[in-house]
Scaffold this motif. Structure first.
Motif, PDB file in Angstrom:
ATOM      1  N   LEU A  87       0.832  -1.265   0.068  1.00  0.00           N
ATOM      2  CA  LEU A  87      -0.076  -0.018  -0.068  1.00  0.00           C
ATOM      3  C   LEU A  87       0.891   1.165   0.154  1.00  0.00           C
ATOM      4  CD1 LEU A  87      -2.785   1.349   0.046  1.00  0.00           C
ATOM      5  CD2 LEU A  87      -2.639   1.108   2.385  1.00  0.00           C
ATOM      6  N   PRO A  88       1.671   1.266   0.788  1.00  0.00           N
ATOM      7  CA  PRO A  88       2.645   2.508   0.878  1.00  0.00           C
ATOM      8  C   PRO A  88       3.427   2.737  -0.557  1.00  0.00           C
ATOM      9  CG  PRO A  88       2.880   1.472   2.856  1.00  0.00           C
ATOM     10  CD  PRO A  88       2.128   0.562   1.806  1.00  0.00           C
ATOM     11  N   ALA A  89       3.646   1.673  -1.259  1.00  0.00           N
ATOM     12  CA  ALA A  89       4.316   1.741  -2.349  1.00  0.00           C
ATOM     13  C   ALA A  89       3.370   2.325  -3.591  1.00  0.00           C
ATOM     14  CB  ALA A  89       4.982   0.319  -3.038  1.00  0.00           C
ATOM     15  N   PHE A  90       2.180   1.886  -3.526  1.00  0.00           N
ATOM     16  CA  PHE A  90       1.209   2.648  -4.387  1.00  0.00           C
ATOM     17  C   PHE A  90       0.824   3.857  -4.223  1.00  0.00           C
ATOM     18  CE2 PHE A  90       0.785  -1.819  -5.625  1.00  0.00           C
ATOM     19  CZ  PHE A  90       1.222  -1.719  -7.165  1.00  0.00           C
ATOM     20  N   GLU A  91       0.882   4.376  -3.007  1.00  0.00           N
ATOM     21  CA  GLU A  91       0.762   5.596  -2.345  1.00  0.00           C
ATOM     22  C   GLU A  91       1.774   6.697  -2.890  1.00  0.00           C
ATOM     23  OE1 GLU A  91       0.440   5.462   1.732  1.00  0.00           O
ATOM     24  OE2 GLU A  91      -1.458   5.023   1.721  1.00  0.00           O
ATOM     25  N   VAL A  92       2.895   6.395  -3.323  1.00  0.00           N
ATOM     26  CA  VAL A  92       3.984   7.018  -3.966  1.00  0.00           C
ATOM     27  C   VAL A  92       3.996   6.901  -5.491  1.00  0.00           C
ATOM     28  CG1 VAL A  92       5.278   7.277  -2.093  1.00  0.00           C
ATOM     29  CG2 VAL A  92       6.035   5.413  -3.522  1.00  0.00           C
ATOM     30  N   ASP A  93       3.104   6.413  -6.059  1.00  0.00           N
ATOM     31  CA  ASP A  93       2.835   6.216  -7.544  1.00  0.00           C
ATOM     32  C   ASP A  93       3.861   5.401  -8.071  1.00  0.00           C
ATOM     33  OD1 ASP A  93       1.183   6.803  -9.785  1.00  0.00           O
ATOM     34  OD2 ASP A  93       2.600   8.353 -10.599  1.00  0.00           O
ATOM     35  N   ALA A  94       3.988   4.267  -7.544  1.00  0.00           N
ATOM     36  CA  ALA A  94       4.723   3.217  -8.237  1.00  0.00           C
ATOM     37  C   ALA A  94       4.153   2.505  -9.273  1.00  0.00           C
ATOM     38  CB  ALA A  94       4.969   2.093  -7.106  1.00  0.00           C
ATOM     39  N   VAL A  95       4.889   2.143 -10.369  1.00  0.00           N
ATOM     40  CA  VAL A  95       4.161   1.572 -11.325  1.00  0.00           C
ATOM     41  C   VAL A  95       3.985   0.099 -11.131  1.00  0.00           C
ATOM     42  CG1 VAL A  95       4.590   0.606 -13.843  1.00  0.00           C
ATOM     43  CG2 VAL A  95       5.599   2.910 -13.197  1.00  0.00           C
ATOM     44  N   ASP A  96       4.618  -0.689 -10.206  1.00  0.00           N
ATOM     45  CA  ASP A  96       4.145  -1.851  -9.940  1.00  0.00           C
ATOM     46  C   ASP A  96       4.916  -2.172  -8.546  1.00  0.00           C
ATOM     47  OD1 ASP A  96       3.189  -4.447  -9.928  1.00  0.00           O
ATOM     48  OD2 ASP A  96       3.485  -4.637 -11.992  1.00  0.00           O
ATOM     49  N   PHE A  97       4.635  -3.356  -7.858  1.00  0.00           N
ATOM     50  CA  PHE A  97       5.011  -3.874  -6.615  1.00  0.00           C
ATOM     51  C   PHE A  97       5.320  -5.258  -6.875  1.00  0.00           C
ATOM     52  CE2 PHE A  97       4.597  -5.649  -2.601  1.00  0.00           C
ATOM     53  CZ  PHE A  97       5.371  -5.007  -1.602  1.00  0.00           C
ATOM     54  N   LEU A  98       6.944  -5.833  -6.913  1.00  0.00           N
ATOM     55  CA  LEU A  98       7.154  -7.046  -7.082  1.00  0.00           C
ATOM     56  C   LEU A  98       7.706  -7.955  -5.717  1.00  0.00           C
ATOM     57  CD1 LEU A  98       8.987  -6.693 -10.454  1.00  0.00           C
ATOM     58  CD2 LEU A  98       6.694  -7.325 -10.219  1.00  0.00           C
ATOM     59  N   ARG A  99       7.062  -8.909  -5.488  1.00  0.00           N
ATOM     60  CA  ARG A  99       7.427  -9.580  -4.359  1.00  0.00           C
ATOM     61  C   ARG A  99       8.366 -10.541  -4.431  1.00  0.00           C
ATOM     62  NH1 ARG A  99       6.261 -13.639  -0.689  1.00  0.00           N
ATOM     63  NH2 ARG A  99       6.393 -13.181   1.373  1.00  0.00           N
ATOM     64  N   LYS A 100       9.501 -10.761  -3.762  1.00  0.00           N
ATOM     65  CA  LYS A 100      10.685 -11.801  -4.247  1.00  0.00           C
ATOM     66  C   LYS A 100      10.029 -12.887  -3.600  1.00  0.00           C
ATOM     67  CE  LYS A 100      14.112  -8.129  -3.527  1.00  0.00           C
ATOM     68  NZ  LYS A 100      15.491  -7.904  -2.430  1.00  0.00           N
ATOM     69  N   PRO A 101      10.515 -14.128  -4.050  1.00  0.00           N
ATOM     70  CA  PRO A 101      11.074 -14.260  -5.614  1.00  0.00           C
ATOM     71  C   PRO A 101      10.180 -13.785  -6.704  1.00  0.00           C
ATOM     72  CG  PRO A 101      10.588 -16.317  -4.648  1.00  0.00           C
ATOM     73  CD  PRO A 101      10.087 -15.676  -3.618  1.00  0.00           C
ATOM     74  N   ILE A 102      10.818 -13.218  -7.613  1.00  0.00           N
ATOM     75  CA  ILE A 102      10.209 -12.704  -8.823  1.00  0.00           C
ATOM     76  C   ILE A 102      10.170 -13.922  -9.851  1.00  0.00           C
ATOM     77  CG2 ILE A 102       9.602 -10.946 -10.312  1.00  0.00           C
ATOM     78  CD1 ILE A 102      11.621  -9.169  -8.394  1.00  0.00           C
ATOM     79  N   THR A 103       8.925 -14.198 -10.522  1.00  0.00           N
ATOM     80  CA  THR A 103       8.678 -14.881 -11.773  1.00  0.00           C
ATOM     81  C   THR A 103       9.183 -14.222 -13.090  1.00  0.00           C
ATOM     82  OG1 THR A 103       6.497 -14.768 -12.071  1.00  0.00           O
ATOM     83  CG2 THR A 103       7.345 -16.577 -10.518  1.00  0.00           C
ATOM     84  N   GLN A 104       9.569 -14.798 -13.934  1.00  0.00           N
ATOM     85  CA  GLN A 104       9.830 -14.122 -15.016  1.00  0.00           C
ATOM     86  C   GLN A 104       8.515 -13.364 -15.657  1.00  0.00           C
ATOM     87  OE1 GLN A 104      13.005 -13.969 -16.918  1.00  0.00           O
ATOM     88  NE2 GLN A 104      11.780 -12.107 -17.953  1.00  0.00           N
ATOM     89  N   ASP A 105       7.346 -14.040 -15.807  1.00  0.00           N
ATOM     90  CA  ASP A 105       6.130 -13.741 -16.079  1.00  0.00           C
ATOM     91  C   ASP A 105       5.604 -12.382 -15.489  1.00  0.00           C
ATOM     92  OD1 ASP A 105       5.897 -15.625 -18.083  1.00  0.00           O
ATOM     93  OD2 ASP A 105       4.408 -16.963 -17.169  1.00  0.00           O
TER      94      ASP A 105
END
Length: 244
Positions: A87-105
């Motif tokens: 939620l804080p990430a999108f409050e600063v207008d992030a394009v996206d939020f990726l959670r590790k570990p990240i898949t290629q898709d």
């Protein structure tokens, strides 16, 4: 081309993002940083379109950077192992939020969002430039008792039709109740060129000009072939060369 900056204090995480980016031929890594001060130094010297930004960093967090420099940063994709920061990430207008570990898709989807934001930004900048110069940004066709708005960025070419003109845009035809001469005056000459008494083409879709016997013609990227008048072919060749 997309220029990416990777900011993460963990070498393995930086390598993972770099490997995910390596599958995209239109992306180049502008730099790698381990903390916010390094990232700020890199942003002052490098051409960066997107930051792949970890949130938990030494001394200052990625969120601190985004909040402090809000409006002056490239696009941000947060990369973190902690869901509570979404939620804080999108409050600063992030394009996206990726959670590790990240898949290629999942990574590819985030990168496509970045590309779309870049396209929107470029379109807005072009519109602002053109509007300040006084050139038209859209044409209007009256069809079936309604007005159809045609953004000039979607136009492939325009063809004279008696006293009016037919606009070919995104695979469709629209009759505009304006003469071709008038449209030539209203359209930005940096984006459109009169190639013949009957045709105006958008410089972008014009793929190549070739000789056809004693005359010349333009082949558009969609496969359409349009004639070029003899007296215009030298000027059109220069225009197409400058657009490449």
């Amino acid at each position: 081309m997309v220029h990416a900056l990777i900011v993460d204090d963990e070498p393995l995480s930086r390598r993972a993002v770099r490997q995910l980016l390596a599958r995209h031929g239109d992306v180049t890594v502008a730099g790698e940083c381990v903390d916010v001060p390094e990232a700020m130094a890199a942003l002052r010297t490098a051409d960066v379109d997107v930051i792949f930004l970890d949130i938990r960093l030494p001394s200052e967090s990625g969120l601190d950077l985004a909040r402090r420099e809000r409006g002056d940063l490239p696009f941000i994709v947060f990369v973190t192992a902690f869901d509570q920061f979404a939620l804080p990430a999108f409050e600063v207008d992030a394009v996206d939020f990726l959670r590790k570990p990240i898949t290629q898709d999942r990574f590819d989807a985030a990168l496509e969002r970045v590309r779309e934001r870049m396209r929107l930004r470029e379109t807005a900048a072009a519109a602002e430039t053109a509007e300040s110069s006084g050139f038209v940004q859209r044409l209007v066709a009256h069809e079936r008792q309604r007005d159809v708005v045609i953004p000039v960025g979607e136009i492939d070419y325009i063809e004279a039709d008696d006293v009016y003109a037919v606009v070919h845009a995104s695979g469709r035809r629209h009759l505009v109740r304006e003469a071709l001469d008038r449209l030539e005056q209203r359209l930005d000459p940096a984006r459109f060129a009169r190639i013949h008494r009957r045709f105006i083409v958008a410089v972008g879709p014009a793929a190549a000009m070739r000789r056809a016997g004693p005359t010349w013609e333009i082949v558009l990227r969609g496969g359409e072939v349009l004639p070029v008048s003899r007296r215009r072919h030298a000027a059109i060749k220069d225009v197409l060369r400058g657009a490449r």
